[in-house]
Write a protein that holds these residues in place. Structure first.
Motif, PDB file in Angstrom:
ATOM      1  N   THR A  80       0.646  -1.124   0.024  1.00 41.13           N
ATOM      2  CA  THR A  80      -0.029   0.048   0.084  1.00 41.13           C
ATOM      3  C   THR A  80       0.812   1.284   0.106  1.00 41.13           C
ATOM      4  O   THR A  80       0.671   2.340  -0.734  1.00 41.13           O
ATOM      5  N   GLU A  99     -10.234  -0.611  -1.951  1.00 40.15           N
ATOM      6  CA  GLU A  99      -9.141  -0.881  -1.171  1.00 40.15           C
ATOM      7  C   GLU A  99      -9.520  -1.352   0.094  1.00 40.15           C
ATOM      8  O   GLU A  99     -10.280  -0.518   0.912  1.00 40.15           O
ATOM      9  N   VAL A 117      -2.419   3.235  -3.681  1.00 45.83           N
ATOM     10  CA  VAL A 117      -3.537   2.348  -4.073  1.00 45.83           C
ATOM     11  C   VAL A 117      -4.799   3.311  -4.092  1.00 45.83           C
ATOM     12  O   VAL A 117      -5.666   3.405  -4.727  1.00 45.83           O
ATOM     13  N   ALA A 121      -8.290   3.738  -6.210  1.00 46.15           N
ATOM     14  CA  ALA A 121      -9.443   3.275  -5.445  1.00 46.15           C
ATOM     15  C   ALA A 121     -10.720   3.983  -5.636  1.00 46.15           C
ATOM     16  O   ALA A 121     -10.571   5.372  -5.332  1.00 46.15           O
ATOM     17  N   VAL A 124     -12.412   3.148  -0.033  1.00 49.94           N
ATOM     18  CA  VAL A 124     -11.651   2.609   0.783  1.00 49.94           C
ATOM     19  C   VAL A 124     -12.312   2.225   2.189  1.00 49.94           C
ATOM     20  O   VAL A 124     -12.849   2.866   2.863  1.00 49.94           O
TER      21      VAL A 124
END
Length: 145
Positions: A80, A99, A117, A121, A124
């Motif tokens: 990450t 994510e 990431v 995304a 999250v």
């Protein structure tokens, strides 16, 4: 035909349930997979779970998802915070990306507060334990509606 969701898990998640249970809990990756399969069925989706400790293998699976999956749920773990290469691979994927982090990363060490990431995304999930995967799957179902 149901839409396929790839669930990708990064390094050390093969040790889920054994490694630092005070942070990650006692559930295993097999528990995550069973939970995701159940929720996917509820949402009219199908899913396939992958785990690798190797960045290149995760990237290869993202490339495969371009042809086989409608969406990606990814817990990149330590990648990450370090992997521009995984971000670049995710940027080649046209479907939704969610994510997931088992722990609440923003209550942990400062280096965990940054995610490459997250730049790709669509959502999250962090701090929900393995329940974050179910939330992600339900949200994926809504996104792919």
């Amino acid at each position: 035909m149901t839409k396929m969701i790839y669930i990708l898990n990064g390094p050390n998640l093969n040790l889920l349930g054994k490694r630092q249970p005070e942070i990650y809990g006692s559930d295993t990756l097999a528990d995550v997979e069973a939970q995701c399969q159940s929720v996917a069925r509820e949402c009219g989706l199908d899913c396939a779970l992958f785990q690798s400790n190797h960045e290149g293998q995760i990237i290869d699976t993202i490339h495969e998802a371009r042809e086989k999956a409608a969406g990606i749920i990814i817990n990149p773990a330590a990648y990450t915070h370090t992997s521009v290469a995984i971000l670049d691979a995710l940027n080649t994927f046209e479907g939704p990306v969610i994510e997931v982090h088992i722990s609440q990363v923003h209550k942990r060490e400062a280096f965990r507060h940054h995610s490459y990431v997250s730049l790709r995304a669509d959502a999250v999930m962090a701090g929900f334990g393995i329940g974050g995967y179910s939330l992600a799957m339900r949200h994926m179902g809504a996104l792919l509606g």
